[in-house]
Write a protein that holds these residues in place. Structure first.
Motif, short mmCIF file in Angstrom:
data_model
loop_
_atom_site.label_atom_id
_atom_site.label_comp_id
_atom_site.label_asym_id
_atom_site.label_seq_id
_atom_site.Cartn_x
_atom_site.Cartn_y
_atom_site.Cartn_z
N LEU A 34 0.84 -1.17 0.00
CA LEU A 34 0.00 0.00 0.00
C LEU A 34 0.89 1.24 0.00
N ALA A 35 0.40 2.29 -0.61
CA ALA A 35 1.24 3.46 -0.83
C ALA A 35 1.88 3.98 0.45
N ASP A 36 1.09 4.11 1.51
CA ASP A 36 1.61 4.69 2.75
C ASP A 36 1.64 3.68 3.89
N ASP A 37 1.36 2.42 3.61
CA ASP A 37 1.20 1.46 4.70
C ASP A 37 1.58 0.06 4.23
N PRO A 38 2.87 -0.20 4.02
CA PRO A 38 3.28 -1.51 3.51
C PRO A 38 2.94 -2.61 4.50
N LEU A 39 2.83 -3.82 3.99
CA LEU A 39 2.53 -4.95 4.86
C LEU A 39 3.64 -5.14 5.88
N PRO A 40 3.28 -5.36 7.13
CA PRO A 40 4.31 -5.64 8.13
C PRO A 40 4.83 -7.06 7.95
N THR A 41 5.99 -7.32 8.50
CA THR A 41 6.55 -8.67 8.45
C THR A 41 6.89 -9.13 9.86
N TRP A 42 6.97 -10.43 10.03
CA TRP A 42 7.37 -10.99 11.32
C TRP A 42 8.88 -10.98 11.41
N LEU A 323 5.27 -19.08 9.19
CA LEU A 323 5.71 -17.69 9.04
C LEU A 323 4.63 -16.82 8.43
N ARG A 324 3.92 -17.32 7.43
CA ARG A 324 2.86 -16.51 6.82
C ARG A 324 1.71 -16.28 7.80
N ALA A 325 1.43 -17.26 8.67
CA ALA A 325 0.41 -17.04 9.70
C ALA A 325 0.85 -15.96 10.67
N LEU A 326 2.13 -15.97 11.03
CA LEU A 326 2.64 -14.91 11.90
C LEU A 326 2.59 -13.55 11.22
N GLN A 327 2.77 -13.54 9.90
CA GLN A 327 2.66 -12.28 9.19
C GLN A 327 1.21 -11.79 9.18
N VAL A 328 0.24 -12.70 9.05
CA VAL A 328 -1.16 -12.30 9.15
C VAL A 328 -1.45 -11.73 10.54
N ALA A 329 -0.85 -12.31 11.57
CA ALA A 329 -1.02 -11.76 12.92
C ALA A 329 -0.51 -10.33 12.99
N GLU A 330 0.61 -10.05 12.33
CA GLU A 330 1.15 -8.69 12.31
C GLU A 330 0.25 -7.76 11.49
N ALA A 332 -3.00 -8.09 11.18
CA ALA A 332 -4.14 -7.82 12.06
C ALA A 332 -3.78 -6.79 13.12
N ARG A 333 -2.62 -6.95 13.71
CA ARG A 333 -2.20 -6.05 14.79
C ARG A 333 -2.03 -4.63 14.28
N MET A 334 -1.56 -4.49 13.04
CA MET A 334 -1.40 -3.16 12.45
C MET A 334 -2.72 -2.40 12.41
N HIS A 335 -3.82 -3.15 12.27
CA HIS A 335 -5.14 -2.53 12.17
C HIS A 335 -5.95 -2.68 13.45
N GLY A 336 -5.28 -2.99 14.55
CA GLY A 336 -5.97 -3.09 15.82
C GLY A 336 -6.89 -4.30 15.92
N LYS A 337 -6.60 -5.33 15.14
CA LYS A 337 -7.42 -6.54 15.14
C LYS A 337 -6.68 -7.68 15.82
N ASP A 338 -7.41 -8.73 16.10
CA ASP A 338 -6.84 -9.93 16.71
C ASP A 338 -6.88 -11.09 15.73
N ILE A 339 -6.31 -12.22 16.15
CA ILE A 339 -6.19 -13.38 15.28
C ILE A 339 -6.55 -14.63 16.06
N ALA A 340 -7.20 -15.57 15.40
CA ALA A 340 -7.56 -16.85 16.00
C ALA A 340 -7.56 -17.89 14.89
N PRO A 341 -6.39 -18.48 14.59
CA PRO A 341 -6.28 -19.35 13.42
C PRO A 341 -7.27 -20.51 13.40
N HIS A 342 -7.56 -20.95 12.19
CA HIS A 342 -8.41 -22.12 11.95
C HIS A 342 -7.63 -23.36 12.37
N THR A 343 -8.00 -23.95 13.51
CA THR A 343 -7.25 -25.08 14.06
C THR A 343 -8.20 -26.08 14.71
N PRO A 344 -8.96 -26.82 13.91
CA PRO A 344 -9.98 -27.69 14.52
C PRO A 344 -9.50 -29.10 14.82
#
Length: 416
Positions: A34-42, A323-330, A332-344
């Motif tokens: 994104l122009a002013d908000d690149p994806l965060p990395t773990w 690693l990609r799941a951890l990047q999704v966590a980051e 989410a965190r960038m936007h003030g969201k939480d994460i709860a992976p699909h783990t049934p």
């Protein structure tokens, strides 16, 4: 295509997966996104400092034993990294063999982020992007993290960061959508909570990608019965599996809110972002969750940024690994969201989630657990996956935390 354009495309596609590891061991930020908000990395430690010598991946094999598929990564010294494969893999073996394995066999396991990138980017593999390709890449990535943990004689999570928890609370998941009397299902949920000490459940609403009149009637009967039986203190989550139109999702969501349901998962078809956003905007108390079908980091960012979901739920295998799941966590965190992976799962497939759960600071609420007390104690792996006092302990054993009976491999059938 000229060289400059080819180099630009390589940069664009590669940035969508991992930022490169810089020479000093820190994770270098990509300037694409994104122009002013690149994806965060773990942030990833320098694996070449942890392991000074190369770790050649001698073989990657898909084996069958115990009526299951296993992805086994073997290093030159004979050390193995192992993951059980999920039930999508039997239909994906041609992708695994033809597109993915050539990017790992013979390579240095210390270059794992780059190997994952290459398996997506090179030879136009990205044209197959989606769950089938990422599930194959993710299975190899997860087995390779197990290998690295075995070699380090440490849990994989210690190679990825500093742990923030040693256990996590769970909810008991039930997949009932008819066929048994409602009273029987509600009683079963109560018994499982009593047996495990868990404080929450997840129930199914709607008909799974459809909502007939009978499905709707069952939902409206089931939800209040569950609340009455389990009491006000119980946490209830509900999963629609994309059953509803936006209008039906809003109506069902308001029913869930009336009975204190905390999470409403995938109310509409997962591809209908605008419909799910409408549901989210109309509901005031329940949190909307989703993402298990998704594999694009940019889509995850959009889902969080535009208010489609409050909780992101990537599947660690479908989405391409730990690693990609951890990047999704980051993300989410960038936007003030939480994460709860699909783990049934309550079998060795839970291993990579243990590593994730140890590290993710924004892991939300109770985590999924499918309890079947009638199953016999496993003999082909340890530890047995059990809930005690409502929690699952994260093992401190090397790799993913699962140890396999060595006799498995003597009779295993090689599939790939």
């Amino acid at each position: 295509m000229d060289n400059k354009r080819r180099d630009f495309l390589k940069t664009v596609v590669g940035a969508a997966i991992f930022s490169p590891i810089s020479g000093n061991g820190s994770t270098a930020k990509s300037d694409f996104g994104l122009a002013d908000d690149p994806l965060p990395t773990w942030p990833l430690p320098d694996l070449k400092k942890i392991f000074p010598d190369p770790i050649k991946i001698q073989t990657v094999a898909l084996l069958k034993a115990q009526n299951r598929l296993f992805l086994v990564v073997t290093a030159q010294d004979g050390t193995r990294g192992i993951t059980v494969c999920n039930d999508r893999m039997p239909n994906l073996t041609s992708l695994l063999k033809g597109l993915v394995l050539p990017h790992f066999v013979g390579k240095d396991a210390r270059d794992l982020p780059a190997l994952v990138d290459n398996a997506y980017r090179l030879n136009s593999n990205y044209k197959y992007a989606g769950m089938p390709l990422w599930n194959c890449i993710g299975s190899v990535e997860i087995a390779t993290w197990d290998l690295l943990g075995q070699l380090a004689k440490k849990p994989t999570y210690t190679l990825l960061g500093k742990p923030v928890r040693s256990d996590y609370p769970v909810y008991i998941s039930d997949f009932w959508r008819g066929g048994e009397p409602t009273e029987v299902v509600v009683e079963r949920l109560a018994q499982k909570l009593a047996a495990t000490g868990a404080t929450g459940v997840k129930i199914k609403v709607g008909g799974r990608m459809v909502n007939t009149a009978d499905d709707d009637k069952r939902t409206r009967l089931f939800v209040p019965m569950v609340r009455k039986k389990l009491g006000d203190a119980a946490t209830i989550y509900a999963d629609a599996n994309g059953s509803f139109s936006p209008e039906q999702g809003i109506a069902t969501g308001k029913l869930l809110e009336d009975y204190g349901v905390v999470i409403f998962e995938e109310p509409c078809n997962f591809e209908n972002e605008e419909g799910i956003r409408q549901v989210n905007q109309a509901l005031k108390k329940v949190k909307l969750a989703g993402g298990e079908q998704d594999t694009s980091l940019y889509r995850f960012e959009r889902l969080a940024r535009t208010g489609v979901y409050d909780l992101l739920q990537p599947d660690l295998y479908y989405n391409g690994g730990i690693l990609r799941a951890l990047q999704v966590a980051e993300i989410a965190r960038m936007h003030g969201k939480d994460i709860a992976p699909h783990t049934p799962k309550a079998d060795p497939l839970i291993g990579p989630f243990w590593q994730f759960a140890a590290l993710a600071p924004n892991l939300y609420g109770l985590q999924e657990f499918v309890d079947n007390p009638s199953e016999q104690e496993p003999t082909w792996y340890t530890p047995a996956i059990r809930v005690q006092q409502g929690k699952v302990e994260i093992p401190k054993t090397p790799g993913l935390g699962i140890r396999y009976d060595e006799t498995l491999w003597k009779s295993a059938e090689r599939i790939v």
